[in-house]
Design an enzyme around this catalytic site. Structure first.
Site, PDB file in Angstrom:
ATOM      1  N   HIS A 185       0.851  -1.206   0.000  1.00 38.41           N
ATOM      2  CA  HIS A 185       0.000   0.000   0.000  1.00 38.41           C
ATOM      3  C   HIS A 185       0.877   1.243   0.000  1.00 38.41           C
ATOM      4  O   HIS A 185       1.922   1.285   0.648  1.00 38.41           O
ATOM      5  CB  HIS A 185      -0.979  -0.003   1.183  1.00 38.41           C
ATOM      6  N   ASP A 197       6.300   1.963   6.011  1.00 36.68           N
ATOM      7  CA  ASP A 197       4.892   1.568   6.009  1.00 36.68           C
ATOM      8  C   ASP A 197       4.125   2.446   5.006  1.00 36.68           C
ATOM      9  O   ASP A 197       3.523   3.419   5.384  1.00 36.68           O
ATOM     10  CB  ASP A 197       4.310   1.722   7.409  1.00 36.68           C
ATOM     11  N   GLU A 231      -4.947   1.438   2.668  1.00 37.12           N
ATOM     12  CA  GLU A 231      -4.790   0.429   3.725  1.00 37.12           C
ATOM     13  C   GLU A 231      -4.890   1.055   5.100  1.00 37.12           C
ATOM     14  O   GLU A 231      -5.453   0.467   6.026  1.00 37.12           O
ATOM     15  CB  GLU A 231      -3.436  -0.284   3.567  1.00 37.12           C
ATOM     16  N   GLU A 232      -4.331   2.243   5.258  1.00 41.46           N
ATOM     17  CA  GLU A 232      -4.340   2.893   6.573  1.00 41.46           C
ATOM     18  C   GLU A 232      -5.748   3.275   7.007  1.00 41.46           C
ATOM     19  O   GLU A 232      -5.978   3.519   8.186  1.00 41.46           O
ATOM     20  CB  GLU A 232      -3.435   4.132   6.556  1.00 41.46           C
ATOM     21  N   GLU A 258       4.212  -5.779   4.372  1.00 49.92           N
ATOM     22  CA  GLU A 258       3.804  -4.789   5.372  1.00 49.92           C
ATOM     23  C   GLU A 258       4.989  -4.324   6.202  1.00 49.92           C
ATOM     24  O   GLU A 258       6.125  -4.734   5.964  1.00 49.92           O
ATOM     25  CB  GLU A 258       2.720  -5.385   6.295  1.00 49.92           C
ATOM     26  N   HIS A 334       4.758   5.002  12.016  1.00 52.61           N
ATOM     27  CA  HIS A 334       3.672   5.996  11.949  1.00 52.61           C
ATOM     28  C   HIS A 334       4.081   7.347  12.542  1.00 52.61           C
ATOM     29  O   HIS A 334       3.252   8.039  13.144  1.00 52.61           O
ATOM     30  CB  HIS A 334       2.415   5.479  12.655  1.00 52.61           C
TER      31      HIS A 334
END
Length: 816
Positions: A185, A197, A231-232, A258, A334
């Site tokens: 993603h 990510d 995806e998030e 991932e 993140h």
């Protein structure tokens, strides 16, 4: 002072413990400590007892060497020059181009236009370059709309509209009947560039596509490369592909790429369901295969508050697959620190009778020591929490090992030393034999239990049974004739090396995952309790086959004194606040996560009139320390502005982006000017009608930004019977409330939805008026509406070790 080769003459222990006695004076050793007068004399034998210094040194060196081996194995990245098969340098260029757009939340130009444009250009270049080869390459841009329910974060319903998927199909020119799916993603959470990510995975997939398309030999089957754009937003794009795309019906297996950390070795942490050939294929293909069935069972247990597209493909597509992820350095997952320069190019390249009674008594002593040890360490953790020093280990992990590990080891040694001196009364080699058997018995029990429950993790206790048992059998003669000699100890430790190094790897995985998670697990879970428990359990597991050493050494005084000294010094240093939890060091950041929303809240009564309205900065801390360390820098964020939950308002009356209020009950609200987004929410009740079956059907329309959250709270006695989401059945009732997560891509139409509610038979006069409260919150994650002057001013006041993720939001509540 006795030397290492000192020989002590001791009496055989077995005569008085393990031989049945006559009826005139026999008593169990559990009653009389095993002593029953003068035993029959047997020839004296020369047996060694360990010096405590030698025992402590051997065990310490053994543990440290194996821990070093674990870290050495983690550096096994594929290092070498790029080959024609896969070019990591070219993949890094893709990574840097994708991350150069900055954060890429769903609906933003950066995600929907810039990144999509870059990916399409690279894919079309590959298509042109390989047109003359044996493969054909098809590209499809999908903009799905759909809805589903998921039991994640307590459970909620998700709705998406015109999000983006880029699907690329590579197959022989004659076509393919069966397809393998590879998924990454390219979207991110707000305020993070998302290099690990998951931009790095998309960069890897671009290069794999280039490599496969250029092969001169055609593939046996086709491959779909899914570049997933949402995806998030809780796995929306993967759902859109696997449930709606025509190619999905031909997918037979998938690989999901991932990240829960940044770089290092990728680990396979989920596979299946069933289909072991997938794992075998991975083992044959990977240069250094890296997988853990323990990780899979821990992840799927729900202990880790995270999920991946693996769940969607498995549950909605009913296809098997493999989930791979980077897990190292999860502290910057993140956050703004998740940048391309932190990912190594090498990481990209790698992608019966009396004895039974004695055994039972000894097992009881061992279990008691474990229980008392855990209780004692938890008391220490509680003291650390009460002193306001929670999470001191977040930036100083080995400080927690010194504090809690020393406490745990010292307590276990103390209990067994007391048992040896007060209960058994002697220090004999048979006791060492007995406690080795205790460790073996307990590992056997765990092996049987895991096997009985069908858990693949049973292989771990199997290793801890097979290797120690084989080692002990091979050394039985040495131990019987010479006791605990230095030669015996060295050979014994060598026999334990393989299972212990593997077990220490599993321990490393646990700490590598859970230590960063404590920085984003909310204000309600005491992190000291979690980490102290993990350190204690690791100590218990690692010490299991060293317990019998306590009964083979002459004394443990110096060992306990040393551990006591380490514990005391560490406790004093922690109490004085020497170990600050956070760091803004760019080489190794340990940021404190804070969410700030500049929000305007509007509350309407049953007549549709504005009942109240306010604006402010709504602040959430996502770790246990709350604002404790922020208040000295920003004094107005203090306990006087702590919020309280209004139970008569959906989700307490605040704009929760996800249904995580149970994780973060401590919030702060500072008054601030009103926000005025350029694209405010347009919320309308289109119709309200009573059905012939006694329910009331309400239909609404909403027009707003790309991310919105809908909250439904039936009043006491009322209940939702059906709605337009998912399969039509309202699910995952969170304390009487329902949460619907909504997102859209570009050019999405007005969102229209409906629900039916059963009115209460006896309305509650003390509750809110009407039968249902409906609230809608909007979240502006990008563009000019993301920032305000007040928000910018507040952000500049945060210390460098904090990562304040901020945006503008609104909250509008209506009664019906």
């Amino acid at each position: 002072m006795e030397g290492d080769t000192t020989v002590r003459r001791i009496k055989p222990f077995g005569t008085q413990q393990y031989v049945a006695q006559d009826n005139n004076g026999a008593q169990d050793r559990c009653e009389n400590n095993g002593y029953n007068g003068e035993p029959k004399r047997k020839p004296e034998v020369n047996l060694y007892l360990l010096r405590e210094g030698l025992a402590a040194s051997l065990v310490s060196v053994f543990i440290l060497v194996l821990w070093a081996l674990v870290h050495l194995s983690l550096q096994q990245l594929v290092i070498g020059k790029p080959t024609g098969e896969f070019n990591a340098v070219r993949a890094r260029q893709h990574l840097e181009q994708i991350t150069s757009a900055g954060p890429r939340p769903v609906g933003s130009q950066e995600n929907e236009v810039l990144t999509v444009g870059y990916l399409l250009k690279q894919i079309k270049d590959i298509q042109v370059e390989t047109a003359a080869g044996p493969h054909q390459l098809s590209i499809d841009i999908q903009r799905p709309t759909g809805t589903f329910s998921i039991d994640f974060l307590g459970g909620f319903t998700s709705f998406y509209d015109h999000i983006t998927n880029i699907a690329v199909r590579l197959e022989p020119k004659g076509g393919a009947q069966h397809l393998m799916l590879a998924n990454c993603h390219f979207d991110t959470v707000a305020n993070s560039p998302g290099a690990s990510d998951d931009a790095v995975s998309c960069a890897v997939m671009l290069e794999v596509l280039h490599s496969l398309a250029n092969q001169s030999t055609p593939l046996n089957h086709g491959v779909i490369f899914l570049f997933n754009g949402a995806e998030e937003n809780v796995l929306q794009a993967s759902h859109g592909f696997i449930t709606q795309h025509p190619w999905a019906k031909q997918v037979r297996a998938f690989i999901n790429l991932e990240a829960a950390g940044v770089g290092g070795k990728e680990v396979v942490f989920q596979t299946g369901p069933e289909n072991p050939w997938l794992v075998q294929a991975y083992v044959h293909a990977a240069k250094h295969p890296f997988a853990s069935v323990v990780g899979q069972e821990v992840f799927q247990s729900g202990v880790i508050p995270s999920d991946t597209d693996f769940r969607i493909f498995r549950d909605f597509g009913n296809i098997p697959g493999i989930d791979l992820a980077f897990i190292e350095n999860g502290f910057i997952y993140h956050t703004k620190y998740d940048t391309a320069n932190r990912i190594l190019t090498d990481s990209i390249q790698r992608a019966g009778g009396r004895y039974v009674r004695d055994l039972a008594c000894a097992t009881g002593v061992a279990l008691l020591s474990w229980f008392v040890t855990l209780l004692s360490v938890l008391i220490v953790a509680l003291l650390v929490t009460l002193l306001g020093r929670s999470m001191f280990w977040y930036n100083h992990f080995y400080a927690s090992v010194c504090l809690y590990g020393a406490a745990a080891t010292g307590k276990m040694i103390l209990i067994h030393t007391l048992a040896k001196n007060l209960y058994y009364g002697v220090s004999e080699w048979k006791l060492g034999d007995l406690y080795f058997d205790v460790s073996l018995l307990l590992w056997c029990c765990s092996l049987v239990w895991l096997t009985q429950h069908g858990l693949c993790s049973a292989y771990a206790p199997m290793l801890m049974v097979a290797f120690p048992l084989a080692t002990r059998l091979l050394l039985a003669k040495e131990f019987k004739h010479r006791g605990a000699s230095a030669k015996y100890c060295v050979l014994y430790l060598l026999g334990l090396a393989l299972p212990y190094v593997h077990f220490m790897f599993l321990i490393w995985v646990v700490f590598e995952i859970f230590t960063p998670i404590m920085g984003r697990s909310g204000t309600e879970i005491p992190p000291e309790v979690v980490l102290a428990s993990l350190v204690t359990l690791a100590t218990i597991f690692l010490s299991s086959f060293f317990l019998h050493f306590i009964y083979l050494v002459r004394s443990t005084k110096r060992i306990m004194a040393g551990l006591g000294f380490v514990f005391t010094i560490m406790f004093l240093l922690v109490s004085c606040g020497l170990f600050f939890p956070y760091s803004g060091d760019l080489d190794s950041p340990r940021p404190k996560r804070v969410f700030l929303q500049h929000t305007t809240r509007t509350f309407h009564n049953l007549q549709g009139e504005v009942e109240s309205r306010d604006s402010g900065l709504w602040i959430n801390s996502f770790d246990y320390t709350g604002m404790q360390h922020i208040t000295p820098h920003i004094p107005e964020i203090n306990e006087t502005v702590r919020t309280r939950c209004r139970e008569d308002r959906p989700f307490c009356g605040y704009p929760w982006f996800l249904p995580v209020k149970f994780l973060s009950r401590k919030n702060w609200y500072l008054p601030a000017p009103e926000v005025s987004p350029s694209s405010p929410v347009e919320f309308s009740l289109l119709s309200k009608e009573e059905t012939s079956w006694g329910t009331i059907k309400m239909t609404f329309s909403v027009k707003g930004p790309s991310h919105m959250s809908l909250y439904l709270m039936p009043h006491r006695g009322a209940s939702l019977s059906t709605w337009s989401f998912g399969d039509g059945t309202p699910r995952f009732d969170l304390s009487g409330e329902y949460f619907i997560f909504y997102s859209h891509g570009l050019d999405a139409p007005t969102w229209t939805f409906w629900f039916e509610i059963q009115p209460p038979a006896d309305p509650d006069p003390s509750g809110p008026e009407g039968i249902v409260s409906v609230a809608i919150s909007s979240h502006y994650f990008f563009g000019k509406d993301q920032r305000t002057a007040r928000l910018e001013e507040m952000l500049h006041r945060f210390p460098t070790w904090a990562f304040p993720s901020s945006w503008v939001s609104t909250y509008d509540m209506y009664r019906y």
